[in-house]
Design a protein around this motif. Structure first.
Motif, PDB file in Angstrom:
ATOM      1  N   VAL A 256      35.078  39.681  40.694  1.00 20.51           N
ATOM      2  CA  VAL A 256      35.670  40.559  41.710  1.00 20.51           C
ATOM      3  C   VAL A 256      35.894  39.717  42.957  1.00 20.51           C
ATOM      4  O   VAL A 256      34.948  39.111  43.475  1.00 20.51           O
ATOM      5  N   ILE A 257      37.186  39.659  43.427  1.00 22.16           N
ATOM      6  CA  ILE A 257      37.486  38.920  44.655  1.00 22.16           C
ATOM      7  C   ILE A 257      37.726  39.923  45.783  1.00 22.16           C
ATOM      8  O   ILE A 257      38.250  41.020  45.565  1.00 22.16           O
ATOM      9  N   ASN A 266      39.983  42.582  40.394  1.00 21.42           N
ATOM     10  CA  ASN A 266      39.278  41.946  39.284  1.00 21.42           C
ATOM     11  C   ASN A 266      40.124  40.813  38.717  1.00 21.42           C
ATOM     12  O   ASN A 266      41.336  40.974  38.529  1.00 21.42           O
ATOM     13  N   VAL A 267      39.515  39.685  38.447  1.00 24.03           N
ATOM     14  CA  VAL A 267      40.213  38.549  37.835  1.00 24.03           C
ATOM     15  C   VAL A 267      39.371  38.052  36.667  1.00 24.03           C
ATOM     16  O   VAL A 267      38.132  38.105  36.707  1.00 24.03           O
ATOM     17  N   ALA A 272      42.097  32.469  41.597  1.00 20.08           N
ATOM     18  CA  ALA A 272      42.901  33.630  41.998  1.00 20.08           C
ATOM     19  C   ALA A 272      43.846  33.192  43.109  1.00 20.08           C
ATOM     20  O   ALA A 272      43.479  32.373  43.968  1.00 20.08           O
ATOM     21  N   THR A 273      45.079  33.737  43.095  1.00 23.08           N
ATOM     22  CA  THR A 273      46.084  33.444  44.124  1.00 23.08           C
ATOM     23  C   THR A 273      46.343  34.711  44.923  1.00 23.08           C
ATOM     24  O   THR A 273      46.607  35.781  44.340  1.00 23.08           O
ATOM     25  N   ILE A 274      46.276  34.608  46.251  1.00 21.60           N
ATOM     26  CA  ILE A 274      46.512  35.749  47.145  1.00 21.60           C
ATOM     27  C   ILE A 274      47.806  35.474  47.894  1.00 21.60           C
ATOM     28  O   ILE A 274      47.920  34.471  48.614  1.00 21.60           O
ATOM     29  N   ASN A 275      48.785  36.359  47.707  1.00 21.73           N
ATOM     30  CA  ASN A 275      50.115  36.186  48.334  1.00 21.73           C
ATOM     31  C   ASN A 275      50.229  37.035  49.590  1.00 21.73           C
ATOM     32  O   ASN A 275      49.467  37.987  49.807  1.00 21.73           O
ATOM     33  N   VAL A 290      30.583  39.641  37.469  1.00 21.04           N
ATOM     34  CA  VAL A 290      30.140  40.891  36.834  1.00 21.04           C
ATOM     35  C   VAL A 290      29.772  40.555  35.392  1.00 21.04           C
ATOM     36  O   VAL A 290      30.558  39.911  34.677  1.00 21.04           O
ATOM     37  N   THR A 291      28.578  40.976  34.956  1.00 20.94           N
ATOM     38  CA  THR A 291      28.112  40.673  33.597  1.00 20.94           C
ATOM     39  C   THR A 291      27.906  41.957  32.804  1.00 20.94           C
ATOM     40  O   THR A 291      27.660  43.027  33.369  1.00 20.94           O
ATOM     41  N   ASN A 292      28.011  41.806  31.492  1.00 16.46           N
ATOM     42  CA  ASN A 292      27.679  42.895  30.570  1.00 16.46           C
ATOM     43  C   ASN A 292      26.238  42.732  30.112  1.00 16.46           C
ATOM     44  O   ASN A 292      25.828  41.642  29.693  1.00 16.46           O
TER      45      ASN A 292
END
Length: 416
Positions: A256-257, A266-267, A272-275, A290-292
């Motif tokens: 999660v970013i 979520n990625v 991750a690229t933020i435009n 995040v884990t299961n």
């Protein structure tokens, strides 16, 4: 009747007298006489035996009958079926009972002689203790708990217990029955051996069941080596990071970013690229794993970094104000009451602006409102019901991201 024997008994069932009767063709008859004696008549009437009350027996002579052809039956009691005339028989003296021989006293049997005392066994010298009983181990987080039952002291008190395993050992007092072994490696299997020591020496060991320490399920640690590469020309940022050092016993699901003034996203991977970063000043970039797990998903610790974003030197956006739909809200049935129609173009993308209407009427006041732009920096809204023909009105839009203020055009209000 079978043996033709007449037998009498006393009240205790002891035989008093017995007599063999002459054989006859029928069964004898027994009747009680008027003298309370018992008369036994032969079936053919040829003999009679009288039984006294004491059990004595007497043969009675038979007299001839009236016709002289057959002897008459003795007088006595009446038979239920056939009356019998019995002679008057003188009462005979009772037969004396035989003397009772006294029973000799019973001589008690002497008790058996006691067995001989066994010889005293030789004294067994003390020896090292036996093995502890029921050794058990339970795994923990980088540790294990070992328990055991007492060892036989073999005639010398136990002074201590020793616990050994692959990589270490420890000694505990003689009254201990459990101990915690720390400093183990999670994921490694261990077997623990317990021995007892007394004043003579150390006895044989007893081994526990094998156990494998494991860490409890917990949230993952923060991602490592987070970097942000910001491009002021394209106003984009590229985030990169490495996985957490500890997933807490779960399996990675996603990341999660979080970026200032934007919704979380979520990625799947470590980039991750933020435009369209339209804000200015300090912008914080953050990421969490995040884990299961068997009990559900767990969100881990946050890794973050901050970047200074300079102002956008391009063409500023615009705020256009016009008269909107007529309304009766707030200003009643006035024919010139309508909403202010506000359109934002080319503003900061995905940014929220605070809108504040104003008027040349010094008595006008309004608490203002908000509007959020889309990914292209555009937004439209109708707010602020207004009435007042001939008044000049305008709106200012203030970015909640960086405080940038943009003023709309002036509009002279008409009656529509």
């Amino acid at each position: 009747r079978t043996t033709n024997m007449l037998v009498t008994y006393d009240a205790q069932g002891v035989v008093q007298q017995s007599k063999e009767l002459p054989p006859d063709k029928g069964d004898p008859r027994l009747t009680r006489g008027e003298d309370d004696r018992i008369y036994i008549d032969g079936a053919s009437g040829e003999h009679v035996v009288v039984v006294d009350r004491d059990g004595g027996m007497t043969n009675v002579p038979i007299e001839a009958g009236a016709g002289g052809d057959k002897p008459a039956a003795p007088t006595g009691g009446k038979d239920p079926d056939t009356p019998v005339a019995r002679p008057s028989v003188p009462k005979l003296p009772a037969t004396p009972k035989p003397p009772v021989t006294p029973t000799p006293p019973v001589t008690p049997t002497p008790p058996p002689s006691p067995p001989p005392t066994p010889p005293t066994p030789p004294v067994v010298p003390p020896s090292p203790p036996g093995a502890p009983t029921v050794v058990n181990a339970t795994a923990g987080d980088a540790s294990a708990t070992v328990s055991w039952g007492p060892a036989a002291d073999n005639r010398s008190a136990v002074t201590s217990y020793q616990i050994t395993w692959n990589g270490g050992q420890t000694t505990v007092p003689e009254n201990a029955r459990t101990t915690v072994v720390p400093g183990l490696a999670n994921g490694t299997t261990y077997t623990f051996t317990v021995t007892a020591t007394n004043g003579v020496g150390t006895g044989p060991g007893a081994a526990s069941n094998p156990v494998t320490p494991v860490a409890p399920i917990r949230p993952p640690s923060e991602p490592t080596n987070l970097t942000v590469d910001y491009n002021p020309d394209t106003r984009t940022a590229v985030m990169n990071w490495d996985p957490p050092a500890d997933l807490g016993g779960g399996t990675l699901a996603h990341y999660v970013i979080s970026v200032t003034d934007r919704s979380d996203a979520n990625v799947p991977g470590e980039t991750a690229t933020i435009n369209d970063i339209a804000g200015t000043g300090t912008i914080t970039f953050a990421v969490r794993a995040v884990t299961n797990t068997p009990s559900g998903q767990l969100v881990g610790a946050r890794a973050s970094t901050a970047e200074e974003v300079p102002p956008d030197n391009g063409t500023p956006g615009t705020v256009a104000l016009s008269r909107g739909q007529a309304t009766e809200l707030h200003c009643g049935e006035s024919p010139d009451c309508a909403w202010m129609h506000i359109q934002l173009t080319g503003m900061q993308p995905n940014a929220t602006y605070s809108l504040m209407p104003d008027s040349s009427n010094p008595n006008y006041g309004n608490p203002g409102g908000d509007v959020t732009t889309d990914a292209n920096g555009n937004g439209v809204t109708e707010q602020f019901a207004y009435t007042g023909v001939g008044h000049t009105v305008w709106v200012t839009a203030t970015s909640q991201r960086d405080g940038t203020v943009t003023r709309s055009n002036d509009l002279v209000w008409t009656d529509g």
